[in-house]
Scaffold this active site. Structure first.
Site: not given
Ligand code: S5P
Length: 260
Positions: A93, A91, A96
């Site tokens: 993201k 992940d 750039d």
């Molecule tokens: O919109 C988003 C996109 C992502 S990829 N919201 C998110 O929370 N994430 C990722 O999903 C975030 O970086 C984390 O690794 C995961 C959610 O984790 P949780 O512990 O809140 O379930």
């Protein structure tokens, strides 16, 4: 808006090879659960992967939060992934210009293109960012996941920006395997995998803007394909038992859709 095709049907119409692979994996393993292994110690991640690997289709990493990272971690994780049949999602993201993301994807400490089956990309720099991934993606037939919406409070990935991300995905299907989103919108075609984070049974959010929904709500009401669960599983005292619950909830929600 309903997608009325099963994952095995969508595997046949997907263009990106990793999208096909993931649709087929979900259909045969009967799981649409992805776990976010946001732990900072490599052995903790490997232990989690070993214990829940049988329940998931995808394990999501943030490789740059690991404090004791070295390349043995990747080979150990790959061995667990092939033993339990799940894919690895970094992940990162990327956001750039094309030339910079090419370096970030292929070079540096992590050499992400060598091992990640899929990576996240923000489209804020414009669609030419995809050029930066073309070489690296060919190494393993991997795919990009564009961030069309985010789970966090005040997210700016909304409205016209979301529409532009969907268009960017539809225009680059060789490279783009799917979207990170909170709901299925009409323009999200059936050959894209829709993955949704911000999922937990027992919480509505955290103190840093995260917002949670239940697996049933996301898969059934919002009609996306995969839930991504982090703290709801890895912070539980019994991650395996909890993963089984999330897997059942999200798979049953998928099976309860009206297919034709
Ligand atoms: O919109 C988003 C996109 C992502 S990829 N919201 C998110 O929370 N994430 C990722 O999903 C975030 O970086 C984390 O690794 C995961 C959610 O984790 P949780 O512990 O809140 O379930």
């Amino acid at each position: 808006v309903a997608s009325n095709k099963r994952f095995e049907e969508r595997a046949k119409i997907a263009v990106n090879p990793m999208a096909t692979k993931l649709f087929n994996l979900m259909a045969s393993k009967k799981t649409n659960l992805a776990v976010a292994a946001d732990l900072t110690n490599k052995q903790e991640i490997l232990n989690l992967a070993e214990s829940i690997g049988s329940e998931i289709c995808v394990l999501k990493t943030h490789i740059d939060i690991i404090e004791d990272y070295d390349q043995t971690f990747i080979s150990a994780l790959e061995a667990i992934a092939s033993k339990h049949n799940f894919l690895i999602f970094e992940d990162r993201k990327f956001a750039d210009i094309g030339n910079t993301v090419k370096y970030q994807f292929e070079n540096g400490v992590y050499q992400i293109s060598k091992w990640a089956h899929m990576v996240t990309v923000h489209g804020v720099a414009g669609s030419a960012i995809i050029e930066g991934f073309k070489d690296g993606l060919k190494q393993n037939g991997s795919g990009l996941l564009l961030l069309a919406q985010m789970s966090s409070k005040g997210s700016m990935c909304v409205g016209e920006y979301t529409n532009q991300m969907i268009e960017m995905a539809n225009n680059n299907k060789e490279q783009v395997m799917g979207l990170i989103c909170q709901e299925r919108l009409q323009s999200m075609t059936d050959n894209l995998v829709l993955m949704t984070p911000g999922v937990q049974f027992n919480s509505t959010g955290d103190k840093m803007g995260q917002q949670y929904n239940t697996p049933e709500y996301i898969i059934k009401e919002k009609n996306t394909d995969i839930i991504i669960v982090g703290r709801g599983i890895y912070q539980n005292s019994q991650p395996k038992t909890e993963a089984i619950k999330y897997r059942a909830a999200s798979w049953n929600a998928y099976e309860s859709k009206n297919f034709n």
